[in-house]
Scaffold this active site. Structure first.
Site, mmCIF file in Angstrom:
data_model
loop_
_atom_site.group_PDB
_atom_site.id
_atom_site.type_symbol
_atom_site.label_atom_id
_atom_site.label_comp_id
_atom_site.label_asym_id
_atom_site.label_seq_id
_atom_site.Cartn_x
_atom_site.Cartn_y
_atom_site.Cartn_z
ATOM 1 N N ASP A 186 0.810 -1.229 0.000
ATOM 2 C CA ASP A 186 0.000 0.000 0.000
ATOM 3 C C ASP A 186 0.838 1.272 0.000
ATOM 4 O OD1 ASP A 186 -2.289 -1.587 0.126
ATOM 5 O OD2 ASP A 186 -2.253 -1.631 2.314
ATOM 6 N N LYS A 188 1.967 2.154 -5.077
ATOM 7 C CA LYS A 188 2.543 1.604 -6.323
ATOM 8 C C LYS A 188 1.637 1.905 -7.517
ATOM 9 C CE LYS A 188 2.373 -2.441 -4.359
ATOM 10 N NZ LYS A 188 2.025 -2.038 -2.997
ATOM 11 N N GLY A 230 -4.585 -4.250 -3.725
ATOM 12 C CA GLY A 230 -5.567 -3.211 -4.041
ATOM 13 C C GLY A 230 -4.775 -1.979 -4.435
ATOM 14 N N HIS A 231 -4.771 -1.650 -5.728
ATOM 15 C CA HIS A 231 -3.960 -0.539 -6.234
ATOM 16 C C HIS A 231 -4.880 0.586 -6.698
ATOM 17 C CE1 HIS A 231 -0.420 -3.509 -7.166
ATOM 18 N NE2 HIS A 231 -0.772 -3.487 -5.904
ATOM 19 N N GLN A 243 1.918 -6.053 -3.213
ATOM 20 C CA GLN A 243 2.452 -6.152 -1.845
ATOM 21 C C GLN A 243 3.761 -5.364 -1.717
ATOM 22 O OE1 GLN A 243 1.401 -9.545 -3.302
ATOM 23 N NE2 GLN A 243 -0.528 -8.608 -2.756
ATOM 24 N N THR A 286 -9.579 -4.881 1.957
ATOM 25 C CA THR A 286 -10.371 -5.417 3.069
ATOM 26 C C THR A 286 -11.053 -4.326 3.908
ATOM 27 O OG1 THR A 286 -8.423 -5.376 4.477
ATOM 28 C CG2 THR A 286 -8.869 -7.444 3.308
HETATM 29 P P1 GDP Z 1 -0.737 0.410 -3.561
HETATM 30 O O1 GDP Z 1 -1.350 -0.859 -3.081
HETATM 31 O O2 GDP Z 1 0.733 0.458 -3.294
HETATM 32 O O3 GDP Z 1 -1.038 0.740 -4.994
HETATM 33 O O4 GDP Z 1 -1.381 1.577 -2.665
HETATM 34 P P2 GDP Z 1 -2.939 1.734 -2.282
HETATM 35 O O5 GDP Z 1 -3.676 2.210 -3.477
HETATM 36 O O6 GDP Z 1 -3.453 0.533 -1.583
HETATM 37 O O7 GDP Z 1 -2.851 2.850 -1.150
HETATM 38 C C1 GDP Z 1 -2.316 4.114 -1.412
HETATM 39 C C2 GDP Z 1 -3.378 5.184 -1.075
HETATM 40 O O8 GDP Z 1 -2.749 6.441 -1.004
HETATM 41 C C3 GDP Z 1 -4.450 5.328 -2.147
HETATM 42 O O9 GDP Z 1 -5.643 5.740 -1.529
HETATM 43 C C4 GDP Z 1 -3.893 6.445 -3.025
HETATM 44 O O10 GDP Z 1 -4.904 7.158 -3.740
HETATM 45 C C5 GDP Z 1 -3.267 7.326 -1.999
HETATM 46 N N1 GDP Z 1 -2.105 8.110 -2.426
HETATM 47 C C6 GDP Z 1 -1.083 7.729 -3.233
HETATM 48 N N2 GDP Z 1 -0.149 8.711 -3.297
HETATM 49 C C7 GDP Z 1 -0.594 9.707 -2.504
HETATM 50 C C8 GDP Z 1 -0.062 10.990 -2.137
HETATM 51 O O11 GDP Z 1 1.029 11.386 -2.515
HETATM 52 N N3 GDP Z 1 -0.801 11.734 -1.253
HETATM 53 C C9 GDP Z 1 -2.011 11.315 -0.773
HETATM 54 N N4 GDP Z 1 -2.670 12.114 0.078
HETATM 55 N N5 GDP Z 1 -2.536 10.139 -1.116
HETATM 56 C C10 GDP Z 1 -1.830 9.339 -1.957
HETATM 57 P P1 IMO Z 2 -0.934 -4.163 -2.169
HETATM 58 O O1 IMO Z 2 -0.522 -4.726 -3.514
HETATM 59 C C1 IMO Z 2 -0.907 -4.534 2.175
HETATM 60 C C2 IMO Z 2 -0.867 -8.605 3.804
HETATM 61 C C3 IMO Z 2 -2.077 -9.074 4.564
HETATM 62 C C4 IMO Z 2 -1.423 -10.025 5.560
HETATM 63 C C5 IMO Z 2 -0.313 -10.661 4.739
HETATM 64 C C6 IMO Z 2 -0.688 -12.032 4.176
HETATM 65 O O2 IMO Z 2 -2.217 -3.412 -2.222
HETATM 66 O O3 IMO Z 2 0.192 -3.391 -1.597
HETATM 67 P P2 IMO Z 2 -2.274 -12.774 2.159
HETATM 68 O O4 IMO Z 2 -3.736 -12.544 1.933
HETATM 69 O O5 IMO Z 2 -1.388 -12.217 1.097
HETATM 70 O O6 IMO Z 2 -1.955 -14.205 2.463
HETATM 71 O O7 IMO Z 2 -1.955 -11.967 3.538
HETATM 72 O O8 IMO Z 2 -0.047 -9.764 3.673
HETATM 73 N N1 IMO Z 2 -1.138 -8.095 2.437
HETATM 74 C C7 IMO Z 2 -1.090 -6.806 2.086
HETATM 75 N N2 IMO Z 2 -0.906 -5.706 2.843
HETATM 76 N N3 IMO Z 2 -1.055 -4.425 0.840
HETATM 77 C C8 IMO Z 2 -1.217 -5.509 0.060
HETATM 78 O O9 IMO Z 2 -1.245 -5.453 -1.278
HETATM 79 C C9 IMO Z 2 -1.296 -6.790 0.702
HETATM 80 N N4 IMO Z 2 -1.473 -8.047 0.260
HETATM 81 C C10 IMO Z 2 -1.359 -8.838 1.333
HETATM 82 O O10 IMO Z 2 -2.734 -7.998 5.202
HETATM 83 O O11 IMO Z 2 -0.802 -9.279 6.582
HETATM 84 MG MG MG Z 3 -2.884 -1.515 -1.792
#
Ligand code: GDP
Ligand code: IMO
Ligand code: MG
Length: 436
Positions: free
Chosen positions: A13, A16, A40-41, A225, A306
């Site tokens: 998270d 990416k 979840g991206h 991840q 989640t």
């Molecule tokens: P990923 O799994 O690495 O793609 O990241 P996620 O999408 O799960 O979580 C990143 C969250 O931060 C999302 O809600 C994005 O919209 C938000 N986000 C990403 N870059 C920035 C930033 O520079 N500032 C803020 N405020 N939010 C950001």
């Molecule tokens: P993105 O791509 C954050 C965590 C779960 C748990 C551990 C194992 O959005 O960054 P799993 O279901 O993979 O067997 O769970 O890994 N986890 C993540 N945490 N971002 C993710 O994906 C994750 N995918 C799995 O919360 O701790």
């Molecule tokens: Mg994510």
């Protein structure tokens, strides 16, 4: 042979998705190489927000072809509903625009049931998985009893294989976990229907990408991840079951070494984690609410997949140094710097004190003596840096960042020995400061 790899440098998270979306503007192919719909991206373009779980974040760009590599585990039900969602958002997803490797493994209803049963049996020592069947699907891959996408091309034989697989799972569910068995016939029927719909997308991703790279086309690999969740290099056993690190891109796409140009390590300006496992710089109470937010902003720290509140803490440079080393990162992309605005003081962890009785080293550790497996006995050593008040969301140039923010970035570069090339200051595509 220009392959760029985007990986998470923390526990997932990191943001990416938003960087893949940005870099996809100059890529011909965008390819996911690990994990499944545990990811979840988030991609924000103007007023539209896409939360993607399996389809690469480059799909938002009409010119980029999306690839799902052999290293990914695919839940066909989730994938098909994601394709429907994308179409409802006006994005065309045809077999010309999306290819899935014949060698990617499937997640079945059996894997979902096993993930749940295993977490329940772990009780207090549960891992906090996303319950998406990830661990059981990779377990079947490793024990050579998994189902691969390529098998979907012969629907009759595939339905038989699914039925047989569910019957094996049922023996585990009832015999080991005391859980209800699944209807194997029904599951086989459902999976055969998914096979009919997904067959046109199944291809040889490795060969397509190999030829593309040879022809000088640009490929962007998208990790799911993060490094600290890597099965081999993360905080084992509180990890996922794949290799989200940069070398995982080569194995997970079927590419050889030697084609890599950039390895972009995405990290937040602070630290977060979902699920169980140690977290040395974690904060609680008011400080945690300040970093997490309360859910009123779309970027507040609640899981994309989640909805769980993410655990939060200060940036841990021992772990970030470790990540940039494991990935041989050529650069850092720093996200969410805007979230730190308004703090008087920002803490940054520059080392650890080892509190264990068996400690082999005294003084401040700046590297992990035995990797990040067990961080429980480490006490973080913090440096305090002055914060800034200004809202950063409209800043676009390095020189317009407050001096304190620039100093924070420079300290990250110094401690990680890696240049910070991009800093995001908001979730939208253009909310970016590029550092040249
Ligand atoms: P990923 O799994 O690495 O793609 O990241 P996620 O999408 O799960 O979580 C990143 C969250 O931060 C999302 O809600 C994005 O919209 C938000 N986000 C990403 N870059 C920035 C930033 O520079 N500032 C803020 N405020 N939010 C950001
Ligand atoms: P993105 O791509 C954050 C965590 C779960 C748990 C551990 C194992 O959005 O960054 P799993 O279901 O993979 O067997 O769970 O890994 N986890 C993540 N945490 N971002 C993710 O994906 C994750 N995918 C799995 O919360 O701790
Ligand atoms: Mg994510």
């Amino acid at each position: 042979m220009p392959l760029d790899i985007v990986i998470g440098a923390q526990w997932g998270d990191e943001g990416k998705g938003r960087f893949v979306d940005l870099l996809a503007a100059n890529a011909d192919y965008v390819a996911r190489f690990n994990g499944g719909d545990n990811a979840g991206h988030t991609v924000t373009v103007g007023k539209q927000t896409f939360k993607l779980h399996l389809v690469p974040s480059g799909v938002v760009h009409p010119h980029a072809v999306s690839m799902i590599g052999n290293g990914v585990v695919v839940n066909p039900a989730t994938l098909l509903s994601e394709l429907d969602f994308l179409r409802s958002m006006g994005i065309s997803v045809t077999p010309e625009r999306l290819c899935i490797s014949y060698a990617a493994h499937l997640i079945t209803p059996g894997h979902l049931a096993l993930d749940k049963a295993q977490e329940e049996q772990r009780g207090k020592t549960k891992l906090g998985t996303t319950l998406r069947g990830i661990g059981p699907a990779y377990t079947d891959k490793v024990t050579r009893s998994g189902l691969r996408l390529g098998q979907m091309l012969d629907q009759e034989a595939f339905a038989d294989a699914v039925e047989e697989h569910i019957e094996v799972v049922n023996k585990q569910l009832t015999g080991i976990y005391g859980a209800e068995p699944l209807d194997s016939h029904k599951a086989a029927g459902e999976m055969a229907e998914y096979a009919r719909k997904l067959a046109p997308y199944i291809a040889d991703v490795s060969t397509i990408l190999h030829h593309a790279l040879k022809d000088g086309r640009r490929v962007l690999a998208e990790g799911a991840q993060g490094t600290l969740l890597d099965l081999d290099h993360g905080t084992y056993p509180y990890v996922t079951s794949s290799n989200p690190t940069a070398p995982g891109a080569l194995v997970g796409l079927g590419l050889g070494v030697g084609c890599v140009e950039r390895v972009i390590a995405v990290t937040k300006a602070f630290q977060t984690r979902v699920g169980e496992g140690s977290f040395p710089t974690e904060v609680s109470g008011k400080a945690a609410i300040r970093l997490r937010g309360t859910g009123e902003n779309p970027w507040d720290e609640f899981g994309t997949t989640t909805g769980r509140p993410r655990r939060v803490g200060w940036l841990d440079m021992v772990l970030l140094r470790y990540s940039t080393r494991i990935n041989d990162a050529t650069e850092i992309a720093l996200t969410k710097l805007d979230v730190l605005s308004g703090l008087n003081m920002i803490k940054i962890c520059v080392g650890y004190h080892d509190q264990s009785v068996t400690s082999r080293k005294t003084g401040i550790l700046s590297e992990l003596p035995l990797g990040p497996g067990s961080l429980d006995t480490y006490e973080p050593v913090f440096e305090e840096m002055p914060g800034w008040d200004a809202d950063l969301q409209s800043v676009r140039r390095w020189e317009d960042l407050p001096e304190e923010a620039r100093n924070y970035i420079l300290r990250i570069e110094e401690l990680s020995e890696t240049p910070v090339r991009m800093v995001s200051v908001g979730p939208e595509r253009g909310q970016l400061v590029e550092i040249t």
